[in-house]
Design a protein around this motif. Structure first.
Motif, short mmCIF file in Angstrom:
data_model
loop_
_atom_site.label_atom_id
_atom_site.label_comp_id
_atom_site.label_asym_id
_atom_site.label_seq_id
_atom_site.Cartn_x
_atom_site.Cartn_y
_atom_site.Cartn_z
N LYS A 191 1.10 -1.44 0.06
CA LYS A 191 -0.04 -0.27 0.28
C LYS A 191 0.83 1.05 -0.17
CE LYS A 191 -3.96 0.38 2.08
NZ LYS A 191 -5.20 0.42 4.08
N GLN A 205 -3.47 6.91 -10.72
CA GLN A 205 -4.82 6.52 -9.69
C GLN A 205 -5.94 5.55 -10.02
OE1 GLN A 205 -7.16 9.80 -7.81
NE2 GLN A 205 -7.83 9.22 -6.57
N GLU A 206 -6.39 5.49 -11.13
CA GLU A 206 -7.85 4.42 -11.51
C GLU A 206 -6.85 3.52 -11.80
OE1 GLU A 206 -9.99 5.16 -13.15
OE2 GLU A 206 -10.03 3.30 -13.70
N SER A 207 -5.67 3.32 -12.17
CA SER A 207 -5.04 1.83 -12.49
C SER A 207 -4.44 1.01 -11.12
CB SER A 207 -3.62 1.93 -13.30
OG SER A 207 -2.83 2.53 -12.34
N GLN A 208 -4.34 2.08 -10.33
CA GLN A 208 -4.22 1.62 -8.50
C GLN A 208 -5.38 0.96 -7.94
OE1 GLN A 208 -1.79 4.27 -6.51
NE2 GLN A 208 -0.25 4.10 -7.51
N THR A 209 -6.73 1.50 -8.90
CA THR A 209 -7.82 1.18 -8.06
C THR A 209 -8.05 -0.89 -7.27
OG1 THR A 209 -8.73 3.13 -9.15
CG2 THR A 209 -10.69 1.09 -7.93
N ALA A 210 -7.87 -0.84 -8.31
CA ALA A 210 -8.13 -2.63 -8.48
C ALA A 210 -7.24 -3.37 -7.40
CB ALA A 210 -7.63 -3.10 -9.85
N ARG A 249 -5.48 -1.76 -5.33
CA ARG A 249 -5.59 -1.71 -4.24
C ARG A 249 -7.49 -2.07 -3.28
NH1 ARG A 249 -3.35 3.68 -1.98
NH2 ARG A 249 -2.69 4.28 -3.47
N GLU A 250 -8.13 -2.58 -3.92
CA GLU A 250 -8.87 -3.63 -3.66
C GLU A 250 -8.72 -4.74 -3.63
OE1 GLU A 250 -11.78 -2.77 -6.40
OE2 GLU A 250 -12.75 -0.93 -6.15
#
Ligand SMILES: [Zn+2]
Length: 241
Positions: free
Chosen positions: A36, A140-145, A147-148
């Protein structure tokens, strides 16, 4: 080995195996936190780049405004010269004002050239800012999955860890107090096994030779002896039967 000591040793080894499970959960939890942190670092770097681009653009806009103010004031002064030209008395005075007007026109033309240059730079900076903002947003968009996934993993490990902790605590209450204190003291100093079997004539943790008389006592199950070198609680595997 006395039955009482054998029972204590079995409980100690049981606690140790549960502590290792707990430790393993802690290690995995730490790994998710690191993951993270790495995502955060990447995103912060991208946002910082966008901020730098934003600052550069603001500087550029400010510079353009400065040039505009300068040009405006030159134009105003030039207007005044032209007015003076109209009321100039005599050819000599008119000629002098004309020379001034010509010189000022050159200065003005130079500033206008500067304005064009600065304006082009501002457009480049606007494009640069847009690109940097797009990059940050895309990251940020590419990190979403990811991060989830990390969040879910973290939650699962937390649950596992709580269960492991409860199991471990339950086992810990079963152990005789002074022995448990010894175990805890060792554990706080070492993250690996603290109850270790003899390996031949040596400590199974640090492989320092254990003197014969102590080995004999340990094998006989008369004492819970510590390794003189590394401090672990020693036992003989064969005494577990
Ligand atoms: Zn040792």
């Amino acid at each position: 080995m006395t039955r009482l000591m054998l029972a204590e040793l079995a409980k100690l080894l049981d606690l140790q195996s549960k502590d290792l499970i707990l430790l393993e959960a802690d290690v995995r939890l730490k790994a998710t936190l690191d993951e993270k942190a790495r995502l955060d670092t990447d995103l912060e770097a991208a946002r910082r780049e966008a901020q730098v681009a934003q600052n550069r653009l603001e500087d550029g806009v400010k510079k353009r405004e400065d040039v505009e103010v300068k040009i405006d004031s030159y134009r105003t002064i030039q207007e005044k010269r032209r007015s003076r030209l109209e009321v100039a008395r005599g050819a000599r005075e008119a000629q002098a004002v004309m020379t001034e007007v010509d010189m000022a026109r050159q200065v003005l033309a130079k500033e206008e050239g500067e304005w064009v240059k600065v304006s082009e730079a501002v457009h480049d900076l606007e494009r640069g800012l847009k690109a940097a903002e797009d990059r940050a947003a895309a990251l940020q968009e590419s990190q979403t999955a990811e991060r989830e996934r990390i969040e879910a993993e973290q939650a699962a490990i937390e649950t596992e860890r709580q269960a492991a902790k409860a199991t471990r605590d339950a086992s810990a209450t079963q152990i005789e107090k002074t022995l448990k204190a010894r175990y805890d003291r060792l554990r706080s100093a070492r993250s690996v096994a603290v109850v270790v079997s003899l390996r031949g004539d040596a400590c199974g943790a640090c492989f320092t030779a254990v003197p014969r008389n102590r080995r004999t006592q340990i094998r006989a199950g008369l004492v819970f002896d510590n390794c003189e070198a590394c401090g672990v609680i020693l036992y003989a595997e064969e005494s577990l039967g």
